[in-house]
Motif scaffolding. Structure first.
Motif, PDB file in Angstrom:
ATOM      1  N   VAL A  35     -28.269  53.843   7.250  1.00  0.00           N
ATOM      2  CA  VAL A  35     -27.130  53.378   7.441  1.00  0.00           C
ATOM      3  C   VAL A  35     -27.270  51.871   7.149  1.00  0.00           C
ATOM      4  O   VAL A  35     -27.804  51.186   7.848  1.00  0.00           O
ATOM      5  CB  VAL A  35     -26.692  53.349   8.805  1.00  0.00           C
ATOM      6  CG1 VAL A  35     -25.416  52.536   9.178  1.00  0.00           C
ATOM      7  CG2 VAL A  35     -26.377  54.840   9.207  1.00  0.00           C
ATOM      8  N   ASP A  36     -26.551  51.407   5.989  1.00  0.00           N
ATOM      9  CA  ASP A  36     -26.429  49.813   5.732  1.00  0.00           C
ATOM     10  C   ASP A  36     -24.950  49.499   5.367  1.00  0.00           C
ATOM     11  O   ASP A  36     -24.655  49.649   4.399  1.00  0.00           O
ATOM     12  CB  ASP A  36     -27.471  49.459   4.360  1.00  0.00           C
ATOM     13  CG  ASP A  36     -27.272  48.142   4.094  1.00  0.00           C
ATOM     14  OD1 ASP A  36     -26.684  47.423   4.681  1.00  0.00           O
ATOM     15  OD2 ASP A  36     -28.046  47.883   2.900  1.00  0.00           O
ATOM     16  N   THR A  37     -24.118  49.104   6.431  1.00  0.00           N
ATOM     17  CA  THR A  37     -22.670  48.698   6.486  1.00  0.00           C
ATOM     18  C   THR A  37     -22.532  47.226   6.510  1.00  0.00           C
ATOM     19  O   THR A  37     -22.868  46.900   7.457  1.00  0.00           O
ATOM     20  CB  THR A  37     -22.149  49.682   7.241  1.00  0.00           C
ATOM     21  OG1 THR A  37     -22.461  51.213   7.135  1.00  0.00           O
ATOM     22  CG2 THR A  37     -20.468  49.577   7.101  1.00  0.00           C
ATOM     23  N   ARG A  38     -21.744  46.938   5.773  1.00  0.00           N
ATOM     24  CA  ARG A  38     -21.034  45.684   5.889  1.00  0.00           C
ATOM     25  C   ARG A  38     -19.621  45.465   6.028  1.00  0.00           C
ATOM     26  O   ARG A  38     -18.733  45.985   5.257  1.00  0.00           O
ATOM     27  CB  ARG A  38     -21.318  44.614   4.543  1.00  0.00           C
ATOM     28  CG  ARG A  38     -20.933  43.138   4.660  1.00  0.00           C
ATOM     29  CD  ARG A  38     -21.398  42.338   3.543  1.00  0.00           C
ATOM     30  NE  ARG A  38     -20.697  42.480   2.398  1.00  0.00           N
ATOM     31  CZ  ARG A  38     -21.097  43.170   1.152  1.00  0.00           C
ATOM     32  NH1 ARG A  38     -22.146  43.505   1.247  1.00  0.00           N
ATOM     33  NH2 ARG A  38     -20.199  43.286   0.430  1.00  0.00           N
ATOM     34  N   TYR A  39     -19.274  44.783   7.249  1.00  0.00           N
ATOM     35  CA  TYR A  39     -17.622  44.728   7.585  1.00  0.00           C
ATOM     36  C   TYR A  39     -17.401  43.324   6.976  1.00  0.00           C
ATOM     37  O   TYR A  39     -17.926  42.339   7.255  1.00  0.00           O
ATOM     38  CB  TYR A  39     -17.503  44.840   8.912  1.00  0.00           C
ATOM     39  CG  TYR A  39     -17.623  46.278   9.392  1.00  0.00           C
ATOM     40  CD1 TYR A  39     -16.524  47.211   9.244  1.00  0.00           C
ATOM     41  CD2 TYR A  39     -18.914  46.843   9.983  1.00  0.00           C
ATOM     42  CE1 TYR A  39     -16.703  48.379   9.818  1.00  0.00           C
ATOM     43  CE2 TYR A  39     -18.912  48.251  10.328  1.00  0.00           C
ATOM     44  CZ  TYR A  39     -17.749  48.827  10.377  1.00  0.00           C
ATOM     45  OH  TYR A  39     -17.902  50.247  10.724  1.00  0.00           O
ATOM     46  N   GLU A  40     -16.200  43.435   6.478  1.00  0.00           N
ATOM     47  CA  GLU A  40     -15.689  41.738   5.814  1.00  0.00           C
ATOM     48  C   GLU A  40     -14.039  41.992   5.981  1.00  0.00           C
ATOM     49  O   GLU A  40     -13.616  43.163   5.522  1.00  0.00           O
ATOM     50  CB  GLU A  40     -16.233  41.364   4.629  1.00  0.00           C
ATOM     51  CG  GLU A  40     -15.983  42.311   3.627  1.00  0.00           C
ATOM     52  CD  GLU A  40     -16.714  41.802   2.191  1.00  0.00           C
ATOM     53  OE1 GLU A  40     -16.389  42.190   1.232  1.00  0.00           O
ATOM     54  OE2 GLU A  40     -17.836  41.336   2.365  1.00  0.00           O
ATOM     55  N   ILE A  41     -13.366  40.829   5.605  1.00  0.00           N
ATOM     56  CA  ILE A  41     -11.846  40.717   5.430  1.00  0.00           C
ATOM     57  C   ILE A  41     -11.800  40.657   4.008  1.00  0.00           C
ATOM     58  O   ILE A  41     -12.141  39.839   3.245  1.00  0.00           O
ATOM     59  CB  ILE A  41     -11.442  39.646   6.130  1.00  0.00           C
ATOM     60  CG1 ILE A  41     -11.680  39.902   7.671  1.00  0.00           C
ATOM     61  CG2 ILE A  41      -9.824  39.645   6.095  1.00  0.00           C
ATOM     62  CD1 ILE A  41     -11.094  40.962   8.499  1.00  0.00           C
ATOM     63  N   ASN A  42     -10.829  41.532   3.468  1.00  0.00           N
ATOM     64  CA  ASN A  42     -10.293  41.140   1.985  1.00  0.00           C
ATOM     65  C   ASN A  42      -8.977  41.650   1.910  1.00  0.00           C
ATOM     66  O   ASN A  42      -8.418  42.620   2.230  1.00  0.00           O
ATOM     67  CB  ASN A  42     -11.077  42.141   1.067  1.00  0.00           C
ATOM     68  CG  ASN A  42     -10.871  42.140  -0.321  1.00  0.00           C
ATOM     69  OD1 ASN A  42     -10.216  41.168  -0.759  1.00  0.00           O
ATOM     70  ND2 ASN A  42     -11.523  42.756  -1.154  1.00  0.00           N
ATOM     71  N   GLY A  43      -8.073  40.489   1.693  1.00  0.00           N
ATOM     72  CA  GLY A  43      -6.637  40.853   1.407  1.00  0.00           C
ATOM     73  C   GLY A  43      -6.284  41.243   2.675  1.00  0.00           C
ATOM     74  O   GLY A  43      -5.226  42.085   2.695  1.00  0.00           O
TER      75      GLY A  43
END
Length: 373
Positions: A218-226
């Motif tokens: 499990v290697d997950t990145r959360y971020e905001i895009n648009g």
């Protein structure tokens, strides 16, 4: 012949009476239309606010759920946390980007992301094993460069196809390899495959080195895009894919903030003393990270006719423990951090025609808390 009385009663309405009737009718229609418009506007505002409430709550819950699992299977041996990871797929580092260090979570502040990025990014690392993931030990004669197996104390929990990580300490490289056959009682097979290049790992691991079961990782990145919260995860089936595929999590999420919760006491007492965004660089520093504080800002989907948000919202963070970057709230009570949603500028901008809701929580990194110190 009709009598004068009958003739008068059959004349109908006069022009004046007709005009008065039409005026009354038009006034009634205008009044009803105005009531309907106001009611519909209030309905859209209420619905938009409810959407922001739901989107923000779900976005926070999704991240909180994954953060609670951060470090699962990789923090049971605290002395190797922070080691630099080496991984090869077909002889090269996976094109989609592989985790650089064995740590449960990494926060990348907005200022460090560049490219006009909005909000922080949060990357979570853990084992994917659904049953259990327990480490094992390398035993004599150990692993020598070129060997096709790892002699281990026990292979319980490992399965053919699992990724394993071997480490000696937090400074020397920790290598990722793939278990290529059913584990024997005291051996993990490591034949040459896409994940197992010849002579990789390229360093020897002796008695006492630890082996961790990553499963499919499990290697997950959360971020905001648009204005959308998205997750970007490691694709075990296609590790060479670049860039990694992004999945939309929740719409109308306009900002994300994350802070490490640290125990700075000497000796450690298990109580968080400060929240900040400074990523640790040593094993000792990582062992002090016990929680992550999250903030999510959700926006209503309704574009209001009037300006309803004339300033950027404030996030009230309290005074204890301290939060890096917090200043006195505009109300004069407590400490706050102003969250930029685009409404803090002079003039009429679209951001001022939406309503915003702020959600925050503190997520304990339970796998760090449970690991023996």
């Amino acid at each position: 012949m009709m009598t004068p009385h009958i003739a008068r009663t059959q004349r109908g309405v006069t022009l004046i009476e007709l005009m008065v009737g039409m005026l009354v009718g038009m006034l009634a229609v205008m009044l009803i239309s105005q009531v309907l418009l106001v009611s519909e506007s209030q309905k859209r505002t209420t619905t938009g606010g409810a959407d922001a409430q739901v989107n923000g709550a779900l976005a926070l819950y999704t991240m909180q759920r994954d953060l609670q699992m951060a470090g699962y299977g990789i923090t049971s041996s605290p002395n190797v946390i922070g080691c630099p990871i080496s991984a090869r797929f077909n002889g090269a580092t996976p094109a989609g980007g592989f985790a650089t260090n064995l740590v449960p979570v990494v926060i990348t502040p907005e200022a460090s992301r560049g490219g006009g990025a909005v909000g922080d990014a949060v990357r979570i690392l853990a084992s994917s094993k659904g049953s259990f993931s327990v480490p094992t030990r390398v035993i004599p004669p150990g692993y020598a460069v070129g060997n096709t197996d790892f002699p281990v104390r026990a292979g319980v929990g490992f399965a053919q196809g699992d990724l394993a990580l071997v480490a000696t300490n937090d400074v020397q490289p920790c290598w990722v390899f793939q278990v290529t056959a059913a584990p024997a009682a005291r051996s993990l097979p490591r034949a040459n495959t896409a994940w197992n290049s010849a002579n990789a790992p390229d360093v020897a691991y002796g008695d006492g080195a630890v082996l961790m079961n990553l499963g499919t990782l499990v290697d997950t990145r959360y971020e905001i895009n648009g204005n959308v919260l998205q997750s970007i995860s490691f694709d075990f089936a296609n590790p060479a894919t670049s860039p990694r595929p992004a999945v939309a999590v929740q719409p109308d999420i306009v900002n994300l903030r994350a802070y490490y919760g640290r125990d700075t006491s000497v000796p450690m007492d298990g109580v968080i003393d400060v929240f900040d965004q400074t990523t640790p660089t040593t094993n000792a520093g990582w062992l002090r990270v016990l929680a992550v504080r999250l903030l999510v800002v959700a926006r209503s989907s309704t574009f209001e006719k009037e300006q309803v948000t004339v300033a950027n919202p404030e996030w009230s963070v309290g005074t204890d423990p301290a939060v890096a970057g917090a200043t006195s709230c505009a109300s004069g009570t407590g400490e706050c951090i102003t969250i930029d949603v685009g409404a803090g500028v002079t003039g009429d901008v679209p951001a001022k025609h939406h309503r915003y809701k702020v959600f925050d929580t503190v997520v304990p990194l339970r796998n760090m808390l449970w690991s023996s110190q």
